[in-house]
Design an enzyme around this catalytic site. Structure first.
Site, PDB file in Angstrom:
ATOM      1  N   CYS A 100       0.859  -1.186   0.000  1.00  0.00           N
ATOM      2  CA  CYS A 100       0.000   0.000   0.000  1.00  0.00           C
ATOM      3  C   CYS A 100       0.895   1.236   0.000  1.00  0.00           C
ATOM      4  O   CYS A 100       1.675   1.442   0.945  1.00  0.00           O
ATOM      5  CB  CYS A 100      -0.915   0.003   1.214  1.00  0.00           C
ATOM      6  SG  CYS A 100      -2.013   1.435   1.197  1.00  0.00           S
ATOM      7  N   CYS A 250      -3.538   7.179  -4.824  1.00  0.00           N
ATOM      8  CA  CYS A 250      -3.223   5.732  -4.751  1.00  0.00           C
ATOM      9  C   CYS A 250      -1.792   5.470  -5.237  1.00  0.00           C
ATOM     10  O   CYS A 250      -1.505   5.517  -6.444  1.00  0.00           O
ATOM     11  CB  CYS A 250      -4.224   4.883  -5.524  1.00  0.00           C
ATOM     12  SG  CYS A 250      -4.018   3.114  -5.115  1.00  0.00           S
TER      13      CYS A 250
HETATM   14  O1  PYC Z   1      -1.814   4.007  -1.956  1.00  0.00           O
HETATM   15  O2  PYC Z   1      -1.382   2.034  -2.769  1.00  0.00           O
HETATM   16  C1  PYC Z   1      -2.117   2.817  -2.199  1.00  0.00           C
HETATM   17  C2  PYC Z   1      -3.447   2.361  -1.735  1.00  0.00           C
HETATM   18  C3  PYC Z   1      -4.019   1.158  -1.962  1.00  0.00           C
HETATM   19  C4  PYC Z   1      -5.257   1.170  -1.331  1.00  0.00           C
HETATM   20  C5  PYC Z   1      -5.413   2.398  -0.739  1.00  0.00           C
HETATM   21  N1  PYC Z   1      -4.279   3.111  -0.992  1.00  0.00           N
END
Ligand code: PYC
Length: 323
Positions: A100, A250
């Site tokens: 993550c 993300c």
């Molecule tokens: O930042 O990789 C990320 C992530 C995955 C799910 C929520 N954030």
């Protein structure tokens, strides 16, 4: 009875942060994971042992009423790889994440805040593999995710409503369907519609038997669109496995995306890709090749929001979370 065999500890110390809006909860009781019989071996094996024997602790830590939607929990465990400084695994209110990005940025800011790391680089063993991390001091961190890989390009899938969506299936620690072909504005007011469309895509991928190359569920859907800020490259809406949307751009999705862009000849090595989240928060990403392997780099910011002690009274009907 040894403490780890109790259903729950009576108290657990955590530090919370948000990475440009996306919450992370890091367990900081040093004895928490080492007190659990997770066996020896890699972080992935210890994470699997935690899932098999102590999954109620995951829900207790991040599900309602102690956690919030979209929160990712992080537990530190000793790395097996002697080249790594730390090991960590990640989970949310419905399951586990092999990697993550936003939580790695939150982890670095939190450990820095606590004085457990100094500004500089460290190597983190995760269930997905080894991740390079550099805490720059304060809120800023850069991480190098596991190598991105695309297994389907311009894949068209039919949704329940009869429409078709075309996109790529790619990974960089987590599995994504990445598409620009959604027909929706990437605006706050459109979030219910974006969430519905992304769920429809996820359902259609499952129905069509589209998986990662080892049968993994494609459980993150990325809807891409034009940026709102001049000088940025794109905005995204990212649906997470728990149905929440990522408040940040993300980190693993951005790593997978820069890999696809590079392969398409749209992002030369070293050129910065400025990725906006649906809230407008920013990650700055680059890609380079090292020994034939793609290495994505993502820089973002996290802020510590709380240092607290979670309490689990024996008569609390929701001590292991709701749901
Ligand atoms: O930042 O990789 C990320 C992530 C995955 C799910 C929520 N954030």
């Amino acid at each position: 009875m040894p403490p780890h065999l109790d259903p729950l500890p009576s108290a657990l110390r955590v530090i919370d942060s948000h990475t440009i809006g996306e919450p992370t909860r890091l367990v900081i009781d040093e004895a928490f994971a080492t007190g659990l019989p997770l066996g020896a071996g890699s972080v992935r094996r210890r994470r699997d042992a935690f899932r098999a024997g102590f999954d109620h602790l995951r829900r207790a830590i991040v599900a309602d009423p102690r956690g919030v939607e979209a929160m990712v929990g992080v537990v530190l465990v000793p790395p097996a790889d002697p080249a790594c400084d730390l090991g960590a695994f990640y989970f949310n209110r419905v399951g586990y994440l092999d990697m993550c990005g936003h939580a790695t940025i939150g982890l670095a800011a939190s450990l820095g805040h606590l004085g457990r790391i100094a500004p500089g680089a460290f190597r983190l063993e995760t269930p997905a593999g080894v991740v390079g991390v550099e805490w720059h001091g304060g809120t800023a961190t850069t991480f190098q995710c596991v190598p991105p890989r695309r297994i389907r390009r311009e894949l068209s899938i039919s949704l329940d409503d009869g429409t078709t969506v075309t996109g790529d299936v790619a990974t960089s620690g987590l599995w994504f369907f990445i598409t620009r072909d959604h027909g929706l504005p990437l605006e706050l007011a459109a979030i219910p519609g974006l969430r519905g469309k992304a769920w429809a895509i996820r359902r259609a991928l499952e129905a069509a038997g589209i998986t990662g190359d080892s049968g993994e569920t494609i459980d993150h859907v990325v809807l891409l669109g034009p940026p709102h800020e001049p000088g940025h490259d794109a905005r995204n809406f990212v649906l997470c496995p728990d149905g929440a949307f990522d408040r940040s751009p993300c980190g693993t999705a951005t790593s997978a995306l820069v890999g696809c862009l590079h392969e398409d000849g749209r992002l030369p090595e070293g050129t910065v890709w400025r990725q906006e989240s649906i809230l407008g928060g920013l990650y700055e990403a680059t890609i380079r090749r090292s020994g034939g392997v793609l290495v994505p780099s993502v820089r973002g910011h996290a802020w510590v929001t709380a240092e607290s002690t979670l309490r689990f009274a024996a008569d609390d009907p929701y001590r292991t979370g709701i749901g």
